[in-house]
Design a protein around this motif. Structure first.
Motif, PDB file in Angstrom:
ATOM      1  N   ARG A 127      23.003   4.850  -4.108  1.00  0.00           N
ATOM      2  CA  ARG A 127      21.761   5.436  -4.641  1.00  0.00           C
ATOM      3  C   ARG A 127      20.943   6.068  -3.514  1.00  0.00           C
ATOM      4  N   LEU A 128      20.915   5.425  -2.346  1.00  0.00           N
ATOM      5  CA  LEU A 128      20.231   6.025  -1.197  1.00  0.00           C
ATOM      6  C   LEU A 128      20.881   7.355  -0.825  1.00  0.00           C
ATOM      7  N   TYR A 170       0.830  -1.198   0.000  1.00  0.00           N
ATOM      8  CA  TYR A 170       0.000   0.000   0.000  1.00  0.00           C
ATOM      9  C   TYR A 170       0.866   1.250   0.000  1.00  0.00           C
ATOM     10  N   ALA A 171       0.418   2.262  -0.745  1.00  0.00           N
ATOM     11  CA  ALA A 171       1.153   3.519  -0.853  1.00  0.00           C
ATOM     12  C   ALA A 171       0.173   4.654  -1.102  1.00  0.00           C
ATOM     13  N   HIS A 172       0.509   5.838  -0.619  1.00  0.00           N
ATOM     14  CA  HIS A 172      -0.312   7.013  -0.917  1.00  0.00           C
ATOM     15  C   HIS A 172      -0.135   7.422  -2.373  1.00  0.00           C
ATOM     16  N   ASP A 173       1.043   7.155  -2.935  1.00  0.00           N
ATOM     17  CA  ASP A 173       1.347   7.442  -4.337  1.00  0.00           C
ATOM     18  C   ASP A 173       2.075   6.220  -4.880  1.00  0.00           C
ATOM     19  N   ARG A 174       1.339   5.350  -5.553  1.00  0.00           N
ATOM     20  CA  ARG A 174       1.927   4.081  -5.998  1.00  0.00           C
ATOM     21  C   ARG A 174       3.090   4.300  -6.953  1.00  0.00           C
ATOM     22  N   GLN A 175       2.992   5.306  -7.819  1.00  0.00           N
ATOM     23  CA  GLN A 175       4.059   5.582  -8.786  1.00  0.00           C
ATOM     24  C   GLN A 175       5.340   5.991  -8.070  1.00  0.00           C
ATOM     25  N   GLU A 193       8.576   3.540  -8.051  1.00  0.00           N
ATOM     26  CA  GLU A 193       9.792   4.029  -8.711  1.00  0.00           C
ATOM     27  C   GLU A 193      10.951   4.166  -7.720  1.00  0.00           C
ATOM     28  N   PHE A 194      10.648   4.549  -6.479  1.00  0.00           N
ATOM     29  CA  PHE A 194      11.681   4.674  -5.458  1.00  0.00           C
ATOM     30  C   PHE A 194      12.377   3.329  -5.219  1.00  0.00           C
ATOM     31  N   ILE A 195      11.607   2.292  -4.883  1.00  0.00           N
ATOM     32  CA  ILE A 195      12.251   1.019  -4.541  1.00  0.00           C
ATOM     33  C   ILE A 195      12.882   0.382  -5.777  1.00  0.00           C
ATOM     34  N   ALA A 196      12.274   0.561  -6.934  1.00  0.00           N
ATOM     35  CA  ALA A 196      12.864   0.024  -8.160  1.00  0.00           C
ATOM     36  C   ALA A 196      14.217   0.678  -8.426  1.00  0.00           C
ATOM     37  N   ALA A 197      14.305   1.981  -8.218  1.00  0.00           N
ATOM     38  CA  ALA A 197      15.570   2.691  -8.439  1.00  0.00           C
ATOM     39  C   ALA A 197      16.637   2.221  -7.458  1.00  0.00           C
ATOM     40  N   ILE A 198      16.276   2.052  -6.199  1.00  0.00           N
ATOM     41  CA  ILE A 198      17.260   1.618  -5.203  1.00  0.00           C
ATOM     42  C   ILE A 198      17.744   0.210  -5.512  1.00  0.00           C
ATOM     43  N   LEU A 199      16.825  -0.685  -5.848  1.00  0.00           N
ATOM     44  CA  LEU A 199      17.187  -2.083  -6.098  1.00  0.00           C
ATOM     45  C   LEU A 199      17.780  -2.308  -7.486  1.00  0.00           C
ATOM     46  N   GLY A 200      17.615  -1.345  -8.379  1.00  0.00           N
ATOM     47  CA  GLY A 200      18.129  -1.525  -9.737  1.00  0.00           C
ATOM     48  C   GLY A 200      17.264  -2.436 -10.579  1.00  0.00           C
ATOM     49  N   VAL A 201      15.944  -2.376 -10.375  1.00  0.00           N
ATOM     50  CA  VAL A 201      15.000  -3.172 -11.168  1.00  0.00           C
ATOM     51  C   VAL A 201      14.029  -2.222 -11.854  1.00  0.00           C
TER      52      VAL A 201
END
Length: 142
Positions: free
Chosen positions: A93-94, A26-31, A35-43
């Protein structure tokens, strides 16, 4: 998949062990959160699937980001087993986006990593307040 009381068709694959396939995040802003976790994980963030914005983690598990704008979100904990050779890049990246990481789940030891079980690990919050963790070695359980 048929209802448990309905017979299976032979062409349907069967699981031989129980595996987590997907979970809703769940997120207040799914995008923003996806995008945040994808960028950190490189996926990559996948194409929307109904109300979900999926992230395929590459091991058969998908995080399905689901937007809940007008309701409080109970923070959850998500731990990601990551390749050791990618850990430093994730920490970088963090740091590059100004997100503080911690050595502990209570977030009392900022800017440091842990070395549990012969690996490395760190905790950080995502934009929705979830406590994310990256580890290079799985926890050793009794």
């Amino acid at each position: 998949m048929p209802h448990p009381t309905q017979p299976r068709h032979d062409s349907e694959p069967q699981a031989t062990v129980v595996q987590l396939n997907h979970t809703a995040v769940y997120a207040h802003d799914r995008q923003l959160s996806a995008e945040f976790i994808a960028a950190i994980l490189g996926v990559e963030v996948g194409a929307p699937f109904g109300p979900f914005l999926p992230i395929d983690l590459g091991n058969g598990v998908t995080l399905d980001y689901y937007e809940k704008r007008d309701e409080p979100i109970q923070p959850q904990h998500y731990a990601f087993l990551v390749p050791d050779e990618q850990f430093d890049a994730m920490i970088a990246r963090l740091e590059a986006i100004g997100v503080t990481y911690y050595a502990d789940p209570g977030h009392t030891d900022p800017g440091r990593i842990n070395r549990l079980f012969g690996g490395r690990g760190a905790y950080f919050d995502d934009p929705g307040g979830h406590n994310m963790e990256i580890i290079t070695r799985p926890y050793i359980r009794p």
